[in-house]
Structures are given as structure tokens and as C-alpha cells.
Design a protein around this motif. Structure first.
Motif, PDB file in Angstrom:
ATOM      1  N   LYS A   1       0.817  -1.213   0.000  1.00 63.67           N
ATOM      2  CA  LYS A   1       0.000   0.000   0.000  1.00 63.67           C
ATOM      3  C   LYS A   1       0.854   1.268   0.000  1.00 63.67           C
ATOM      4  N   SER A   2       1.797   1.339   0.934  1.00 59.11           N
ATOM      5  CA  SER A   2       2.627   2.542   1.031  1.00 59.11           C
ATOM      6  C   SER A   2       3.512   2.712  -0.198  1.00 59.11           C
TER       7      SER A   2
ATOM      8  N   LEU B   1       1.562   4.250  -3.075  1.00 55.00           N
ATOM      9  CA  LEU B   1       1.375   5.697  -2.968  1.00 55.00           C
ATOM     10  C   LEU B   1       2.677   6.432  -3.267  1.00 55.00           C
TER      11      LEU B   1
ATOM     12  N   ASN C   1       3.500   9.277  -6.295  1.00 53.86           N
ATOM     13  CA  ASN C   1       4.067  10.600  -6.030  1.00 53.86           C
ATOM     14  C   ASN C   1       5.520  10.713  -6.504  1.00 53.86           C
TER      15      ASN C   1
ATOM     16  N   ILE D   1       0.443  14.620  -0.617  1.00 48.77           N
ATOM     17  CA  ILE D   1       0.650  13.339   0.054  1.00 48.77           C
ATOM     18  C   ILE D   1       0.829  13.570   1.542  1.00 48.77           C
TER      19      ILE D   1
ATOM     20  N   LEU E   1      -3.056  11.792  -1.732  1.00 51.59           N
ATOM     21  CA  LEU E   1      -2.648  10.459  -1.310  1.00 51.59           C
ATOM     22  C   LEU E   1      -2.482  10.477   0.203  1.00 51.59           C
TER      23      LEU E   1
ATOM     24  N   ASP F   1      -1.604   8.065   3.570  1.00 56.98           N
ATOM     25  CA  ASP F   1      -1.052   6.772   3.957  1.00 56.98           C
ATOM     26  C   ASP F   1      -1.205   6.553   5.457  1.00 56.98           C
TER      27      ASP F   1
ATOM     28  N   VAL G   1      -6.740   8.799  -2.800  1.00 53.87           N
ATOM     29  CA  VAL G   1      -6.383   7.401  -2.629  1.00 53.87           C
ATOM     30  C   VAL G   1      -5.888   7.276  -1.201  1.00 53.87           C
TER      31      VAL G   1
ATOM     32  N   SER H   1      -4.870   4.843   2.101  1.00 56.90           N
ATOM     33  CA  SER H   1      -4.523   3.577   2.737  1.00 56.90           C
ATOM     34  C   SER H   1      -4.965   3.634   4.194  1.00 56.90           C
TER      35      SER H   1
END
Length: 247
Positions: free
Chosen positions: A42-43, A46, A50, A83, A161, A163, A192, A194
Motif C-alpha cells: 500500500k505505502s 502511494l 508521487n 501526500i 494520497l 497513507d 487514494v 490507505s
């Protein structure tokens, strides 16, 4: 039409394949929530979007532009993407306002007065107008995370994004950050996210993507992926984190 498109994205660190032929489409104004066990990718996903990581194979397109092309201006791409990580990454010696204006002034060469005006509007937007002159350690964890979100939004990104932005927070502070994300979604921000917050995913996500071993094993609306998962791995994951598969 998709704002973000990923096709066949692969990322490995030596023999450790983290993303393995990953495909995903995110429409403008859509919230896609990524779920999955730690180490599922997942991380890294992202960070690849970016351009903090270079993909080994595949294509990522943002608004129709191939941002994985090595000739792309990475700084220009990042200026359109916000992000936010689970750690706030605020500079402790700077005020909240200075944290938010640092990149616009130093990186994007925005006039100081313009940057300050934008930052103050954004702080008001996230409920921190009265904390502009405070240092980060004078804020609660939830306030620091909201300040980090304001910093990511100050350049009016087309894509956000996020996270695991609530994983470092005390339980009583999680709600205030998730409420802010709900508001951003209602205003049309493409996100998006996570997260392990299944209630948030169920309430806010347009799509939920369950990652397993670097692949999107199950993708669909929350009522499908969370409430009626078809894949055994998805069922097992949901059972571990919430005690139910929704069946």
C-alpha cells in the motif's frame, strides 16, 4: 475518464517484489481506499504515484500524462499531488503557518504574501485558524495531522494520497481527521487512502482495493469487498481486523 491510471506497475527491492503487475483506475472526484496487511504494497504504491519511488515496469498516468516517463519533470508532477503520511513530518522549530508556506515559497517560488494568504485560508478550512503561530508540539496529534493535510492541500492538488494518516493517533483523535477526509470527499477531492478504518472505507469509499502480495486481489464498491468479499484472502484479512467478513 480516469484521473489516475496504473497499468502493470512493478516495484521490487532486490528479490523482494512489492508491487507485481498492479492495475488501478481512479476517476476524478473518487475516493479509493486501499486495504491489506502490512507489507502488501500500500505505502509503496502511494510513493510510486508521487514519484518518491521509481517503478521498475508499467505505466502510471495522471490526467492523461505518463508520469513514469523518465523525461517527466517530477517536481512539476508532485506540485499537483498532495501526500500525507502517518507521521506528521512537521518541522518542530517552525510555526504551523511557516510549515505550510515553506514548500510554496522555497520550492514553487510563490510570493510570500500569496503563500501566507493561501495557508491561512487552508488552516481555517481544517479548523486550525487559531493555531497559525503555534509550534507543532503545542498541538494535539489530531491537530498536527490536520496541519499536515493543510500543508498537502495548500497548492490545490488534483489528487490527494493519504497513507495510514490515523494509525499514529490516539483513538479519540481519529474521528476528527476522518471527518475532515469525509468533508474533502464531499467537496470533490480525488483521494487514494490507505487505511485500516473499515467504517471510514464503508462510508466514504467509491472503491475498495484489497492488496495481497503486491496485487489488487479484490476491487469493487465497499458493499462488495467489505460486506461480501469473494476471495478467501480478503475474508481472512477482514476477519482478523474486525472479527467479521460481513457475511
Amino acid at each position: 475518464m480516469s484521473l489516475l491510471t496504473m497499468r502493470g506497475v512493478r516495484k521490487a527491492y532486490g528479490d523482494n517484489v512489492v508491487l507485481d503487475g498492479f492495475d488501478l483506475d481512479v476517476a476524478a472526484g473518487e475516493c479509493v481506499v486501499l486495504i491489506g496487511a502490512s507489507g502488501s504494497g500500500k505505502s509503496t504504491l502511494l510513493r510510486c504515484v508521487n514519484l518518491l519511488e521509481t517503478v521498475d515496469d508499467g505505466v502510471i498516468e495522471l490526467a492523461g500524462e505518463d508520469i513514469t516517463d523518465p523525461r517527466v519533470d517530477a517536481d512539476k508532477v508532485r506540485s499537483g499531488i498532495g501526500i500525507v503520511f502517518q507521521s506528521y513530518n512537521l518541522f518542530p522549530h517552525l510555526s504551523v503557518l511557516d510549515n505550510i508556506t515553506l514548500a510554496p515559497i522555497r520550492v514553487h517560488r510563490m510570493p510570500r504574501d500569496t503563500a501566507r494568504a493561501r495557508a491561512l485560508r487552508m488552516l481555517d478550512r481544517v479548523g486550525l485558524a487559531d493555531k497559525a503561530s503555534a509550534k507543532p508540539d503545542e498541538l494535539s496529534g489530531g491537530q498536527q495531522q490536520r496541519a499536515a493535510i493543510a500543508r498537502a492541500m495548500v497548492n490545490s492538488p488534483q489528487l490527494m494520497l493519504l497513507d495510514e494518516v490515523t494509525s499514529a493517533l490516539d483513538p479519540e483523535l481519529v474521528g476528527e481527521v476522518l471527518d475532515l477526509l469525509r468533508e474533502l470527499k464531499s467537496e470533490g477531492m480525488t483521494m487514494v487512502v490507505s487505511t485500516h478504518e473499515m467504517a471510514f472505507a464503508r462510508d466514504v469509499a467509491d472503491q475498495v482495493c484489497f492488496l495481497h502480495q503486491g496485487r489488487p486481489l479484490e476491487v469493487g464498491p465497499p458493499r462488495q469487498v467489505i460486506d461480501s468479499p469473494q476471495q478467501t484472502r480478503t475474508q481472512e484479512f477482514l476477519s482478523r481486523i474486525s472479527g467479521t467478513t460481513g457475511r
